[in-house]
Motif scaffolding. Structure first.
Motif, PDB file in Angstrom:
ATOM      1  N   ALA A  85       7.002  -5.535   0.202  1.00  0.00           N
ATOM      2  CA  ALA A  85       7.881  -4.673   0.737  1.00  0.00           C
ATOM      3  C   ALA A  85       7.029  -4.269   2.388  1.00  0.00           C
ATOM      4  CB  ALA A  85       8.735  -4.007   0.268  1.00  0.00           C
ATOM      5  N   LEU A 142       9.537  -4.142   6.127  1.00  0.00           N
ATOM      6  CA  LEU A 142      10.015  -3.404   7.416  1.00  0.00           C
ATOM      7  C   LEU A 142       9.390  -4.827   8.717  1.00  0.00           C
ATOM      8  CD1 LEU A 142       7.930  -0.386   5.541  1.00  0.00           C
ATOM      9  CD2 LEU A 142       9.927  -1.415   4.554  1.00  0.00           C
ATOM     10  N   ASP A 144       3.970   2.437   7.631  1.00  0.00           N
ATOM     11  CA  ASP A 144       4.917   2.825   8.443  1.00  0.00           C
ATOM     12  C   ASP A 144       4.069   2.212   9.903  1.00  0.00           C
ATOM     13  OD1 ASP A 144       3.604   4.813   9.815  1.00  0.00           O
ATOM     14  OD2 ASP A 144       5.059   6.181   9.693  1.00  0.00           O
ATOM     15  N   PHE A 188      14.919   4.513  10.250  1.00  0.00           N
ATOM     16  CA  PHE A 188      14.233   4.495   9.299  1.00  0.00           C
ATOM     17  C   PHE A 188      14.646   5.063   8.487  1.00  0.00           C
ATOM     18  CE2 PHE A 188      10.548   4.507   6.672  1.00  0.00           C
ATOM     19  CZ  PHE A 188      10.899   3.914   6.119  1.00  0.00           C
ATOM     20  N   LEU A 212      12.590   6.584   4.406  1.00  0.00           N
ATOM     21  CA  LEU A 212      12.269   6.659   3.544  1.00  0.00           C
ATOM     22  C   LEU A 212      12.888   7.347   2.083  1.00  0.00           C
ATOM     23  CD1 LEU A 212       9.388   5.930   1.524  1.00  0.00           C
ATOM     24  CD2 LEU A 212       8.432   8.069   2.915  1.00  0.00           C
ATOM     25  N   ASP A 229      13.633   2.258   3.195  1.00  0.00           N
ATOM     26  CA  ASP A 229      12.600   1.493   2.658  1.00  0.00           C
ATOM     27  C   ASP A 229      12.612   2.305   0.925  1.00  0.00           C
ATOM     28  OD1 ASP A 229      10.430   1.489   0.520  1.00  0.00           O
ATOM     29  OD2 ASP A 229       9.017   1.889   3.029  1.00  0.00           O
ATOM     30  N   ALA A 287      11.256   0.698  -2.094  1.00  0.00           N
ATOM     31  CA  ALA A 287      10.111   0.018  -2.556  1.00  0.00           C
ATOM     32  C   ALA A 287       9.899   0.243  -3.673  1.00  0.00           C
ATOM     33  CB  ALA A 287       8.729  -0.448  -1.767  1.00  0.00           C
ATOM     34  N   VAL A 331      14.658  -2.600   1.559  1.00  0.00           N
ATOM     35  CA  VAL A 331      13.483  -3.239   1.092  1.00  0.00           C
ATOM     36  C   VAL A 331      13.225  -2.678  -0.400  1.00  0.00           C
ATOM     37  CG1 VAL A 331      11.291  -4.175   1.944  1.00  0.00           C
ATOM     38  CG2 VAL A 331      13.172  -3.230   4.140  1.00  0.00           C
TER      39      VAL A 331
END
Length: 406
Positions: free
Chosen positions: A110, A114, A154, A185, A187, A215, A217, A238
Motif C-alpha cells: 500500500a 501512495l 505519508d 489525501f 487517511l 489510504d 490499507a 489504496v
C-alpha cells in the motif's frame, strides 16, 4: 501450575474446523503444499523463532499467512517468462471486474500505492513529466492533508516531489486549493480524529476538480469496502495486499478512476521513474489475483463466527482471574475483526502492560500481543487480536496470559 498444551498439538487437532470456516492454517512442516518436496531452508535452520501472532496483520510480523491457492498461483507463475507490462494490465482489468471498480493495478504494498498514485495525480500520465519526477517544476505539487491525518507513512506521498498543505477545517480546505494543488489525501482510519468527513472531502474535491486519494490499507473486512470508497466518490483508494486479503505481503492495490490508475501504472516498475524501485514480480501479481478471487468466494460469515468463538474462549478463560477485566473490541474502521482487551491494576498485580508484552514475547512459544491503544474505554492493558492466530493458538494465548497473574 499445569502448563497449557503445546502449540503443535493444538494445531494438529484443530485444522479441519478452521479450514471449513475459510481460515488459513499452517502446520509445523516445511513440506510444500504444491509438490510435496521438503525445503532445507527454514526459519529453524536460521535460528529464527516462530511467533504466535496476537497483534494482527502487521508488517513487522510478516503480514499474514497465504492460503494454499495463493501459494499455488505464485509457484505456477514462477515457472515461465511473460511480458510483465501485459500481465500487469490484464490482471488489473480482471481485478477491476471482480471488485466492480473502473480501474485497478497491483503495486508493491500500500505504501508504494501512495507514491505512484500521487505521481499519477501530479502528471496525469504525461510521460515527460513522469520521467522528470521528483522534480515537479511546472507541475502542481501541493497535496492537501488534514493535520490529524499526518502519519508515519505519508513520506511515501512526498517522494513524488510533492509537499504537504495542512488544514483542519472545511474553510481552510477551500482556501488551500489553488492552481498548485495536485491531490487531496485522506487517511481513512483517522477520520474520527479530523474535522472534515469523507463525504465533505469528496464533495470539495469534486467541486474544484481535484483528485482525492483514500489510504484504506487495512480496511477489509468487510469485502464491500474494496469498492465502497470508490462508489462514495474517491478517485483513488489504496489497499494492502498482504493484510486482510491474505495475499503476498509485498503487494497492494490501487483502485479507482481508470485514467488515474493507468497513469499510476506508468509510474511504477518496470518503467523508469519514482516507482522503479517498487518492483512487483510476476509471482506477487498472480498471487494477489488469486487472493482477490478467493476473498470474493469464501464464507465471511463462517470466518467471523470462528473469530467470535476464539474471542469468547479467551474472555471465558480470563474471566475467573481476580482483578482482571476483559472486553470484546471491534475497531470501527481498520482491522474490523474481534479483539480482546485485557486490563488490570498494574500496581496491585506488580505487572505493567509493557512487562506483560515482554514476558509473552520472550516465553515459549513466543507470543506477540500489543498494548491497548489510547482512548479505549477499558483501562491500560493488552489487546489480543483473534485474526491471525492459527487454529488452537487462541487457547495457548489465553492460558499464557492467565499464567501471568498466577
Amino acid at each position: 501450575m499445569k502448563r497449557s498444551r503445546t502449540r503443535r498439538s493444538f494445531i494438529k487437532a484443530t485444522t479441519t474446523g478452521a479450514a471449513a470456516a475459510g481460515l488459513v492454517s499452517c502446520g509445523e512442516s516445511a513440506r510444500s503444499p504444491i509438490d510435496g518436496t521438503t525445503s532445507t531452508v527454514t526459519y529453524e535452520s536460521l535460528g529464527v523463532r516462530h511467533v504466535i501472532n496476537g497483534v494482527g496483520v502487521v508488517t513487522v510480523l510478516g503480514g499474514s499467512i497465504m492460503p494454499p491457492e495463493v501459494v499455488a498461483a505464485m509457484v505456477e507463475a514462477s515457472k515461465n517468462f511473460i511480458d510483465l507490462p501485459e500481465l500487469q494490465v490484464k490482471v488489473g482489468k480482471r481485478i477491476a471486474e471482480i471488485i466492480g471498480v473502473p480501474g485497478a493495478m497491483i503495486c508493491c504494498g500500500a505504501a508504494s500505492g501512495l507514491t505512484v498514485g500521487t505521481a499519477a495525480c501530479v502528471t496525469r500520465g504525461d510521460n515527460k513529466k513522469l520521467r522528470q519526477l521528483p522534480d515537479t517544476t511546472g507541475m502542481p505539487n501541493e497535496v492537501i492533508i488534514q493535520k490529524n491525518h499526518r502519519f508515519g507513512f505519508d513520506t511515501q506521498i512526498w517522494m513524488a516531489g510533492t509537499r504537504p498543505i495542512e488544514v483542519e477545517t472545511r474553510e481552510e480546505l477551500e482556501k488551500a486549493i489553488n492552481e498548485r494543488t495536485a491531490m487531496m489525501f485522506f487517511l481513512n482510519d483517522a477520520e474520527p480524529k479530523g474535522r472534515i468527513t469523507r463525504a465533505e472531502w469528496i464533495e470539495v474535491g469534486k467541486k474544484h476538480g481535484i483528485p482525492t486519494m483514500n489510504d484504506c490499507a487495512s480496511d477489509v473486512p468487510p469485502v464491500s469496502r474494496l469498492r465502497q470508497y470508490i462508489d462514495e466518490g474517491f478517485d483513488l483508494a489504496v489497499f494492502s495486499g498482504g493484510k486482510g486479503l491474505l495475499g503476498p505481503q509485498a503487494s497492494g492495490l490501487v483502485l479507482g478512476d481508470a485514467e488515474l490508475v493507468a497513469a499510476a501504472l506508468k509510474a511504477s516498475s518496470p518503467r523508469a521513474g519514482v516507482g522503479r524501485g517498487m518492483k512487483v514480480g510476476k509471482e506477487e501479481i498472480m498471487g494477489l489475483l488469486a487472493a482477490v478471487e478467493r476473498y470474493h468466494r469464501i464464507d465471511h460469515d463462517a470466518e467471523r463466527r470462528e473469530l467470535d468463538a476464539r474471542a469468547e474462549h479467551v474472555i471465558r478463560t480470563l474471566g475467573g482471574v481476580d482483578g482482571v477485566e476483559t472486553e470484546l473490541h471491534i475497531p470501527p474502521i481498520a482491522n474490523r475483526v474481534p479483539h480482546v482487551l485485557v486490563s488490570w491494576d498494574a500496581a496491585a498485580k506488580g505487572l505493567t502492560p509493557a512487562d506483560a508484552v515482554k514476558k509473552l514475547r520472550e516465553g515459549e512459544p513466543a507470543i506477540a500481543v500489543s498494548q491497548n491503544p489510547e482512548g479505549l474505554r477499558i483501562r491500560e492493558g493488552l489487546r489480543i487480536s483473534m485474526w491471525m492466530l492459527k487454529p488452537g493458538e487462541h487457547e495457548i494465548v489465553a492460558e499464557r496470559v492467565k499464567e501471568l497473574f498466577a
